[in-house]
Design an enzyme around this catalytic site. Sequence first.
Site, PDB file in Angstrom:
ATOM      1  CD  GLU A 181      -2.155   4.106   3.049  1.00  0.00           C
ATOM      2  OE1 GLU A 181      -1.729   3.395   2.105  1.00  0.00           O
ATOM      3  OE2 GLU A 181      -3.358   4.164   3.343  1.00  0.00           O
ATOM      4  CG  HIS A 196      -2.067  -1.000   1.049  1.00  0.00           C
ATOM      5  ND1 HIS A 196      -3.183  -1.005   1.846  1.00  0.00           N
ATOM      6  CD2 HIS A 196      -2.224  -2.022   0.163  1.00  0.00           C
ATOM      7  CE1 HIS A 196      -3.993  -1.982   1.455  1.00  0.00           C
ATOM      8  NE2 HIS A 196      -3.426  -2.618   0.443  1.00  0.00           N
ATOM      9  CB  CYS A 230      -6.191  -0.900   4.972  1.00  0.00           C
ATOM     10  SG  CYS A 230      -4.473  -1.432   5.024  1.00  0.00           S
ATOM     11  CB  CYS A 274      -1.739   1.384   6.106  1.00  0.00           C
ATOM     12  SG  CYS A 274      -1.207   0.618   4.571  1.00  0.00           S
TER      13      CYS A 274
HETATM   14  N1  LIG Z   1      -5.392   3.400   1.902  1.00  0.00           N
HETATM   15  C1  LIG Z   1      -5.178   2.628   0.820  1.00  0.00           C
HETATM   16  C2  LIG Z   1      -6.214   1.949   0.213  1.00  0.00           C
HETATM   17  C3  LIG Z   1      -5.930   1.171  -0.879  1.00  0.00           C
HETATM   18  N2  LIG Z   1      -4.668   1.071  -1.346  1.00  0.00           N
HETATM   19  C4  LIG Z   1      -4.392   0.279  -2.550  1.00  0.00           C
HETATM   20  C5  LIG Z   1      -4.275  -1.182  -2.453  1.00  0.00           C
HETATM   21  C6  LIG Z   1      -4.804  -1.673  -3.776  1.00  0.00           C
HETATM   22  O1  LIG Z   1      -3.826  -1.576  -4.776  1.00  0.00           O
HETATM   23  C7  LIG Z   1      -5.897  -0.722  -4.017  1.00  0.00           C
HETATM   24  C8  LIG Z   1      -7.185  -1.121  -3.343  1.00  0.00           C
HETATM   25  O2  LIG Z   1      -8.038  -1.389  -4.299  1.00  0.00           O
HETATM   26  P1  LIG Z   1      -9.529  -1.836  -3.954  1.00  0.00           P
HETATM   27  O3  LIG Z   1      -9.411  -2.935  -2.951  1.00  0.00           O
HETATM   28  O4  LIG Z   1     -10.236  -0.636  -3.444  1.00  0.00           O
HETATM   29  O5  LIG Z   1     -10.012  -2.287  -5.296  1.00  0.00           O
HETATM   30  O6  LIG Z   1      -5.448   0.495  -3.459  1.00  0.00           O
HETATM   31  C9  LIG Z   1      -3.653   1.779  -0.750  1.00  0.00           C
HETATM   32  O7  LIG Z   1      -2.497   1.740  -1.202  1.00  0.00           O
HETATM   33  N3  LIG Z   1      -3.936   2.533   0.331  1.00  0.00           N
HETATM   34 ZN   LIG Z   2      -3.137  -0.192   3.702  1.00  0.00          ZN
END
Ligand SMILES: Nc1ccn([C@H]2C[C@H](O)[C@@H](COP(=O)(O)O)O2)c(=O)n1
Ligand SMILES: [Zn+2]
Length: 184
Positions: free
Chosen positions: A95, A93, A119, A122
């Site tokens: 973060e 992610h 999440c 993170c």
């Molecule tokens: N705070 C976040 C939320 C999501 N991500 C990244 C991880 C995945 O590549 C994507 C999530 O996709 P989804 O499950 O919404 O289709 O975004 C992140 O880096 N940081």
């Molecule tokens: Zn995360």
Amino acid sequence: MDINTLTAEMSLEESPRPPKSAKREGYLKWEDYFMGTALLAAKRSKDPNCQVGACIVNRENRIVGIGYNGMPNGCSDDTFPWDKNNKQFYVCHAEMNAILNRNIIDLKGCTLYVSRFPCNECAKMIIQSGITKVYYIYDKSPNKDVYIASKKMLEEAYVQFEVFKSEHKTIVIDLTPPLNINVS
Ligand SMILES: Nc1ccn([C@H]2C[C@H](O)[C@@H](COP(=O)(O)O)O2)c(=O)n1
Ligand SMILES: [Zn+2]
């Protein structure tokens, strides 16, 4: 015309014009600069559905870490899966990458600018790293367990989180001369 009248007229005429040495108006505020940096980093992401960017800033307004969501080093963006059900096992992610990419050891008291709400995994890293403030643009799935758990931990650990607000909607950066930057 006596000397007093003359002085009044001159100052009236000159008041709208800033002195030649005055700073320019319309420059980016710190907060827009930091969130703009996070959003620019997000443009590096190969995730077809969701590009996230993060930028960590210390108490002196210095950027100390930048990251975006992507496959781990050495794990090819072309062979590892980007579909919804499988990417979660592999993607780092934004973060997490920003924290791991930091250029200082101690992130105590730093602020994180991130495009999506962090999440639970993170959130753990944010707390353990000493970051004390998180600005995010939106919380895509507030009712999902991972985001509920994240909020619970951040609150318990006194990490403040707040939706990012700006007086602007867009920042447009030219890559060719005359290199305008339009903020609207
Ligand atoms: N705070 C976040 C939320 C999501 N991500 C990244 C991880 C995945 O590549 C994507 C999530 O996709 P989804 O499950 O919404 O289709 O975004 C992140 O880096 N940081
Ligand atoms: Zn995360």
